[in-house]
Design an enzyme around this catalytic site. Structure first.
Site, PDB file in Angstrom:
ATOM      1  N   TYR A 124      -9.578  98.643 -39.322  1.00 31.14           N
ATOM      2  CA  TYR A 124      -8.970  97.825 -39.262  1.00 31.14           C
ATOM      3  C   TYR A 124      -7.412  98.395 -38.215  1.00 31.14           C
ATOM      4  O   TYR A 124      -7.587  98.082 -37.279  1.00 31.14           O
ATOM      5  CB  TYR A 124      -8.125  96.453 -39.244  1.00 31.14           C
ATOM      6  CG  TYR A 124      -7.754  95.077 -38.447  1.00 31.14           C
ATOM      7  CD1 TYR A 124      -7.951  95.116 -36.839  1.00 31.14           C
ATOM      8  CD2 TYR A 124      -5.956  95.375 -38.828  1.00 31.14           C
ATOM      9  CE1 TYR A 124      -7.016  94.052 -36.867  1.00 31.14           C
ATOM     10  CE2 TYR A 124      -5.186  94.755 -37.503  1.00 31.14           C
ATOM     11  CZ  TYR A 124      -5.903  93.842 -36.631  1.00 31.14           C
ATOM     12  OH  TYR A 124      -4.792  93.279 -35.949  1.00 31.14           O
ATOM     13  N   THR A 163     -10.877  82.149 -25.657  1.00 30.64           N
ATOM     14  CA  THR A 163     -11.786  81.161 -26.137  1.00 30.64           C
ATOM     15  C   THR A 163     -10.589  80.531 -27.097  1.00 30.64           C
ATOM     16  O   THR A 163     -10.746  79.428 -27.896  1.00 30.64           O
ATOM     17  CB  THR A 163     -12.352  80.348 -26.313  1.00 30.64           C
ATOM     18  OG1 THR A 163     -13.082  81.870 -27.094  1.00 30.64           O
ATOM     19  CG2 THR A 163     -13.572  80.642 -24.963  1.00 30.64           C
ATOM     20  N   GLU A 212      -6.049  81.296 -34.911  1.00 31.14           N
ATOM     21  CA  GLU A 212      -7.466  81.926 -36.115  1.00 31.14           C
ATOM     22  C   GLU A 212      -7.908  82.891 -36.741  1.00 31.14           C
ATOM     23  O   GLU A 212      -8.735  83.423 -37.701  1.00 31.14           O
ATOM     24  CB  GLU A 212      -8.801  81.827 -35.174  1.00 31.14           C
ATOM     25  CG  GLU A 212      -8.945  79.982 -34.295  1.00 31.14           C
ATOM     26  CD  GLU A 212     -10.632  79.775 -33.685  1.00 31.14           C
ATOM     27  OE1 GLU A 212     -11.497  80.765 -32.887  1.00 31.14           O
ATOM     28  OE2 GLU A 212     -11.078  78.747 -33.199  1.00 31.14           O
TER      29      GLU A 212
END
Length: 251
Positions: free
Chosen positions: A152, A10, A188
């Site tokens: 991460y 998306t 994003e």
């Protein structure tokens, strides 16, 4: 016609990859958590490129949802040729002793466990076909650690390791495995990492030209479109201004 399954379709690399694959005539199984965006992308790609899309709305962290969605896809969609494990995220940029442990869980569950769940669910279709190509999106954070990157970086190091293991274990099935490790790319990603703070997100890319989602989609397509006997196992890609995970030249 070939079929590609793309997770996290998306936005960012996933959406750009869907557009790139569709422009080259592939039918697409698109997954994501935002149903409205998935439906919009399906309509856009089918109209623009004349291909077919099957949108599947689920969270890759949910093993049951993954198995239900992929395990029960219609027979005409089961001939999956390419799997792009793109769904992933970073949350927070904090010292180890100050980090939010809930952020750790989300990153591990998405970046590693989600990739494992989706791959295991899709593999029976590839094995039945006698081949296929799995493309895992890692990160240069999976090659070197940096300050405040801790978990991460650990999750992306795990993607690097599991990609190498898959490549070995799936040789007998004729399945290619490629790991692509991007550097700084303006999507994003940073907005999610800094939890919606546009100033912190924007500062990541100041003073140089980062990669774009289209740059990575082009790279994914290149790897996926090579002859059957050719496999790029491991690929690190950065913008010209970035040397590695922690050295970037800013003007």
């Amino acid at each position: 016609m070939s079929i590609a399954l793309i997770t996290g379709a998306t936005a960012g690399f996933g959406k750009a990859s869907a557009e790139k694959f569709a422009s080259n005539g592939l039918n697409l199984i698109l997954t994501g958590r935002r149903k409205e965006r998935l439906e919009e992308l399906k309509v856009q790609l089918e109209k623009q490129y004349g291909i077919s899309c099957l949108p599947l709305c689920f969270d890759v962290r949910d093993k049951s949802a993954v198995n239900d969605a992929i395990g029960n896809i219609p027979a005409e969609w089961q001939g999956i040729d390419i799997l792009v494990n793109n769904a992933g995220l970073a949350l927070g940029r904090d010292y180890f002793d100050e980090a939010d442990m809930d952020d750790w869980d989300i990153m591990i569950d998405t970046n590693l466990k989600g990739l494992l769940y989706v791959t295991r669910a899709a593999l029976p279709f590839m094995i039945k076909k006698g081949g296929g190509h799995i493309i895992n999106l890692g990160s240069i954070a999976g090659k070197e650690v940096y300050e405040k990157g801790n978990v991460y970086c650990a999750s992306k190091h795990a993607v690097d390791a599991i990609s190498k293991s898959m490549r070995i274990d799936l040789l007998r099935h004729g399945i290619k495995v490629t790991a692509i490790h991007p550097g700084a790319a303006e999507t994003e990603f940073s907005l999610v990492r800094f939890k919606g703070d546009p100033d912190k997100a924007g500062a990541v890319y100041e003073g140089y030209e980062p990669l774009s989602a289209a740059d990575i989609a082009d790279t994914i397509w290149y790897c996926a479109s090579l002859p059957k006997h050719v496999c790029i196992n491991d690929l690190v890609i950065t913008c010209t201004a970035q040397a590695n995970s922690f050295l970037t030249f800013r003007k």
